[in-house]
Design an enzyme around this catalytic site. Structure first.
Site, short mmCIF file in Angstrom:
data_model
loop_
_atom_site.label_atom_id
_atom_site.label_comp_id
_atom_site.label_asym_id
_atom_site.label_seq_id
_atom_site.Cartn_x
_atom_site.Cartn_y
_atom_site.Cartn_z
CG ASP A 1 -58.10 5.85 6.09
OD1 ASP A 1 -58.81 6.87 6.04
OD2 ASP A 1 -58.22 4.90 5.32
CG ASP B 1 -62.12 9.80 4.84
OD1 ASP B 1 -62.83 10.81 4.92
OD2 ASP B 1 -61.97 9.15 3.78
#
Length: 401
Positions: free
Chosen positions: A233, A254
């Site tokens: 992230d 991600d």
């Protein structure tokens, strides 16, 4: 051919920069600023050209070209922004008092001090020069119409270390969105030449290891020549229209995620290895809202990695926050280089939401990780690809490169 013996910053407060060119062989040297040729000289081997270049206000494109006697050429390009009189200067080594005003310029010793000043002066557009240094701060800027200009992207570093599984001050544990080193929520915001880092150590034994470097929640937000570094992230792009040009973004899981309409142009996207996993990661986890025509658009980017194994990183997966069914994720990779770490299927499911139900597309990608024959990787045709441009994604907002 030649080497450069002088330090050239990404931005400067000085109108003049010194350029020292060392000839490694007999060469002709040309130095140009924009379209104007400033110097043309013949240098013998080991000779040094000592030149001073006068900069113009704003961004200056400096080009140094060498040509040897065999006709072989080497070109070095450097973009340098000259700020004649910024609104503020951030310098952790400033010898005076924090928030001094000298000749109309505010001097801050930290980014936290800068945010306090910006809140008081939020009416006009403000350029801020940030000198080289490691700023260990958690920063939240909600002021609009600001330009943050770092002196050197490799030496102007904003860093902090928080992860989602760590204890929160008010009890419980941190949420992913609270881990961000740098948060921007003010519109019409420009950032240049800065490294943003979440330095959380993944070896810390906690369950949740999301660690955001930058949380971008602003419309008309631009990043030029910046570096984003974390693991899971890294970049949370979650609101409005955003533009990233020639940036470097590093992470594993991600690491580019959120609901923004964002264009990434000529960026380097670097996937980190996770030695304990067969699947090493996912580049994107967009959460585009169904009323948004566009999500993430990658144009002429390079997707590379330090991973030795092949076919172990997905281009992305659909993130539906809190299992929200009302998301329709859109990610497009257009004319990008994909290295061998990219999985042949390109996309995968996330928490039960399948990629075939989303808007995942590619167009004219190349490299060992590209695959135009796999039915799981939808390809745009020429007409469809014309929809996915910087201009269409950003709408009436016109960015200047």
């Amino acid at each position: 051919m030649f080497s450069l013996k002088s330090y050239l910053p990404d931005a400067t407060l000085s109108k003049y920069v010194k350029v020292l060119v060392h000839a490694n062989e007999n060469i002709f040297v040309k130095i140009s600023l924009g379209k104007e040729q400033l110097i043309e000289r013949f240098l013998r081997e080991d000779e040094i050209l000592d030149a001073v270049v006068e900069l113009n206000e704003g961004r200056n494109d400096l080009q140094i070209e060498g040509e040897n006697l065999d006709g072989c050429k080497y070109v070095m390009n450097k973009s340098i922004r000259y700020l004649e009189k910024p609104f503020a200067i951030v310098d952790q080594n400033y010898a005076g008092c924090d928030k001094d005003v000298v000749s109309g310029i505010v001097f801050c010793k930290s980014l936290k001090s800068l945010t306090e000043i910006l809140k008081k002066e939020n009416s006009s557009y403000k350029a801020v020069f940030i000198r080289n240094g490691i700023y260990r701060e958690k920063v939240n800027i909600d002021s609009s119409r600001v330009m943050l200009i770092g002196e050197d992207k490799n030496k102007t570093i904003v860093t902090y270390s928080l992860a989602a599984g760590l204890p929160a001050e008010n009890g419980g544990i941190l949420a992913t969105s609270n881990t961000a080193t740098f948060t921007i929520s003010g519109e019409d915001f420009v950032v240049e030449n800065i490294t943003f880092e979440n330095g959380f150590d993944r070896n810390v034994p906690i369950e949740h290891r999301q660690a955001v470097a930058v949380k971008a929640l602003a419309d008309r937000l631009m990043f030029f020549n910046c570096i984003f570094k974390s693991t899971q992230d890294t970049l949370y792009a979650d609101f409005g229209r955003q533009y990233y040009y020639r940036c470097y973004i590093e992470g594993d899981v991600d690491f580019i995620f959120g609901a923004a309409q964002a264009v990434f142009e000529e960026c380097v996207i670097f996937s980190l290895d996770r030695e304990d996993r067969k699947i090493k990661g996912y580049v994107t986890a967009a959460s585009t809202k169904p009323d948004s025509q566009y999500g993430f658009l990658f144009i002429r980017c390079k997707l590379i990695s330090n991973i030795r194994e092949k076919e172990c990183v997905y281009l992305g997966r659909p993130w539906h926050p809190s299992s929200d069914p009302h998301r329709w994720v859109n990610v497009v990779f257009k004319e990008c280089y994909l290295d061998s770490h990219i999985h042949p299927d390109g996309w995968c499911e996330m928490h039960g939401f399948c990629p075939e139900n989303e808007r995942f597309f590619e167009y004219k990608n190349f490299g060992p990780g590209s695959s135009k024959q796999n039915s799981k990787r939808p390809q745009l045709d020429e007409i469809e690809a014309e929809r996915y441009t910087r201009e269409n994604v950003l709408g009436e907002w016109k960015v200047e490169i």
